[in-house]
Design a protein around this motif. Structure first.
Motif, PDB file in Angstrom:
ATOM      1  N   GLY A 179      16.527  -1.404  13.028  1.00  0.00           N
ATOM      2  CA  GLY A 179      16.707  -2.590  12.223  1.00  0.00           C
ATOM      3  C   GLY A 179      17.022  -2.248  10.782  1.00  0.00           C
ATOM      4  O   GLY A 179      17.359  -1.114  10.456  1.00  0.00           O
ATOM      5  N   ILE A 180      16.873  -3.253   9.938  1.00  0.00           N
ATOM      6  CA  ILE A 180      17.130  -3.043   8.516  1.00  0.00           C
ATOM      7  C   ILE A 180      15.900  -2.468   7.840  1.00  0.00           C
ATOM      8  O   ILE A 180      14.797  -2.465   8.414  1.00  0.00           O
ATOM      9  CB  ILE A 180      17.539  -4.364   7.837  1.00  0.00           C
ATOM     10  CG1 ILE A 180      16.413  -5.399   7.921  1.00  0.00           C
ATOM     11  CG2 ILE A 180      18.812  -4.914   8.455  1.00  0.00           C
ATOM     12  CD1 ILE A 180      16.662  -6.638   7.088  1.00  0.00           C
ATOM     13  N   LYS A 181      16.078  -1.958   6.627  1.00  0.00           N
ATOM     14  CA  LYS A 181      14.994  -1.459   5.783  1.00  0.00           C
ATOM     15  C   LYS A 181      14.244  -0.294   6.425  1.00  0.00           C
ATOM     16  O   LYS A 181      13.078  -0.063   6.106  1.00  0.00           O
ATOM     17  CB  LYS A 181      13.998  -2.572   5.439  1.00  0.00           C
ATOM     18  CG  LYS A 181      14.638  -3.769   4.776  1.00  0.00           C
ATOM     19  CD  LYS A 181      13.580  -4.785   4.336  1.00  0.00           C
ATOM     20  CE  LYS A 181      14.241  -5.967   3.650  1.00  0.00           C
ATOM     21  NZ  LYS A 181      13.280  -6.858   3.004  1.00  0.00           N
ATOM     22  N   GLY A 182      14.871   0.439   7.341  1.00  0.00           N
ATOM     23  CA  GLY A 182      14.240   1.606   7.948  1.00  0.00           C
ATOM     24  C   GLY A 182      13.262   1.308   9.072  1.00  0.00           C
ATOM     25  O   GLY A 182      12.541   2.202   9.523  1.00  0.00           O
TER      26      GLY A 182
ATOM     27  N   LYS B 123       7.586   2.077  11.221  1.00  0.00           N
ATOM     28  CA  LYS B 123       8.330   2.621  10.090  1.00  0.00           C
ATOM     29  C   LYS B 123       7.665   3.944   9.731  1.00  0.00           C
ATOM     30  O   LYS B 123       6.442   4.011   9.611  1.00  0.00           O
ATOM     31  CB  LYS B 123       8.313   1.669   8.888  1.00  0.00           C
ATOM     32  CG  LYS B 123       9.226   2.133   7.761  1.00  0.00           C
ATOM     33  CD  LYS B 123       9.408   1.072   6.690  1.00  0.00           C
ATOM     34  CE  LYS B 123      10.423   1.559   5.643  1.00  0.00           C
ATOM     35  NZ  LYS B 123      10.679   0.550   4.584  1.00  0.00           N
ATOM     36  N   PRO B 124       8.442   5.002   9.572  1.00  0.00           N
ATOM     37  CA  PRO B 124       7.832   6.322   9.365  1.00  0.00           C
ATOM     38  C   PRO B 124       7.161   6.490   8.005  1.00  0.00           C
ATOM     39  O   PRO B 124       6.189   7.221   7.889  1.00  0.00           O
ATOM     40  CB  PRO B 124       9.013   7.291   9.517  1.00  0.00           C
ATOM     41  CG  PRO B 124      10.239   6.472   9.391  1.00  0.00           C
ATOM     42  CD  PRO B 124       9.900   5.079   9.769  1.00  0.00           C
ATOM     43  N   SER B 125       7.671   5.809   6.990  1.00  0.00           N
ATOM     44  CA  SER B 125       7.105   5.977   5.650  1.00  0.00           C
ATOM     45  C   SER B 125       7.201   4.645   4.913  1.00  0.00           C
ATOM     46  O   SER B 125       8.296   4.174   4.588  1.00  0.00           O
ATOM     47  CB  SER B 125       7.872   7.067   4.884  1.00  0.00           C
ATOM     48  OG  SER B 125       7.360   7.207   3.562  1.00  0.00           O
ATOM     49  N   VAL B 126       6.059   4.050   4.637  1.00  0.00           N
ATOM     50  CA  VAL B 126       6.022   2.700   4.067  1.00  0.00           C
ATOM     51  C   VAL B 126       6.193   2.758   2.551  1.00  0.00           C
ATOM     52  O   VAL B 126       5.642   3.627   1.871  1.00  0.00           O
ATOM     53  CB  VAL B 126       4.689   2.025   4.432  1.00  0.00           C
ATOM     54  CG1 VAL B 126       4.515   0.740   3.663  1.00  0.00           C
ATOM     55  CG2 VAL B 126       4.634   1.747   5.919  1.00  0.00           C
TER      56      VAL B 126
END
Lengths: 111, 114
Positions: free
Chosen positions: B59-62, B78-81
């Motif tokens: 998706g968007i934003k990683g 998400k891998p890194s917030v």
């Protein structure tokens, strides 16, 4: 950019005084929705239009009405707002796909 | 009843840490599913969608999500917030057998600590 626009972003009305919220879209989508969202809750569908066909949810109060004069515009009328109607009102559209595109919302305050 | 459920009301993570938000679904057939994000005072923005095919969706934003039929889940990861990811996240799926209506989970509020 194609988008869903809601006006106004913030609306203050008095208890019992009719109020109209508006939504317009430049996406040319044939389905439009109105949702009510109260604080820390999920959006709740009030009604939707498929083209000019109006579809009311069974639990939407009679106090809430809607009009869609053309493809681009849709209005939400609250005939006699009560304190419990204070909420964020979200408009959304949908085309042939399944995803819905939301406007920024109108925050309604009832005094 | 056909529905989506988000078991976590509020999650707090540190900036830079990984994130997983849970969504469980209850549908007879393979549903189409969405993740939306809502920043304070804003409308909902579509992060990603699953219809069919590849079970890992970007998706968007990683963000990404994985559709797991065996677990009836569609978790968002998400891998890194980043601090800007702090928001409310909603999982959504079809409502009442209609192709035109969505039902939303109750939402998960994400707080990001510096």
């Amino acid at each position: 950019d194609a988008m869903v626009i809601q006006n106004p972003r913030y609306q203050v009305t008095q208890f019992g005084k009719p109020v109209t919220l508006s939504c317009s879209q430049t996406l040319n989508h044939n389905v439009m929705y109105w949702y009510q969202q109260k604080s820390s809750q999920a959006p709740k569908l009030l009604f939707h239009y498929y083209d000019k066909d109006f579809n009311n949810e069974a639990d939407t109060p009679d106090n809430f009405q809607s009009r869609r004069p053309n493809t681009s515009f849709c209005f939400l009328d609250i005939r006699s707002p009560g304190l419990g109607d204070a909420a964020m009102y979200l408009c959304a559209t949908r085309d042939r796909g399944y995803e819905q595109y939301f406007g920024p919302g109108t925050r309604l305050t009832v005094t | 009843a056909q529905s989506v459920t988000q078991p976590d009301i509020h999650i707090t993570v540190s900036e830079g840490a990984s994130l997983e938000l849970r969504c469980n679904y209850s549908y007879g057939a393979t549903p189409y599913l969405f993740w939306y994000v809502q920043s304070p005072g804003q409308g909902l923005q579509l992060l990603l969608k699953y219809f069919s095919g590849d079970t890992l969706v970007q998706g968007i934003k990683g963000f990404e999500a994985e559709f797991k039929r065996s677990q009836s889940s569609f978790n968002l990861r998400k891998p890194s917030v980043h601090w800007s990811d702090a928001a409310e996240y909603f999982c959504a799926g079809p409502s009442g057998g209609s192709n035109y209506k969505l039902t939303f989970g109750k939402g998960t509020l994400l707080t990001v600590n510096p």
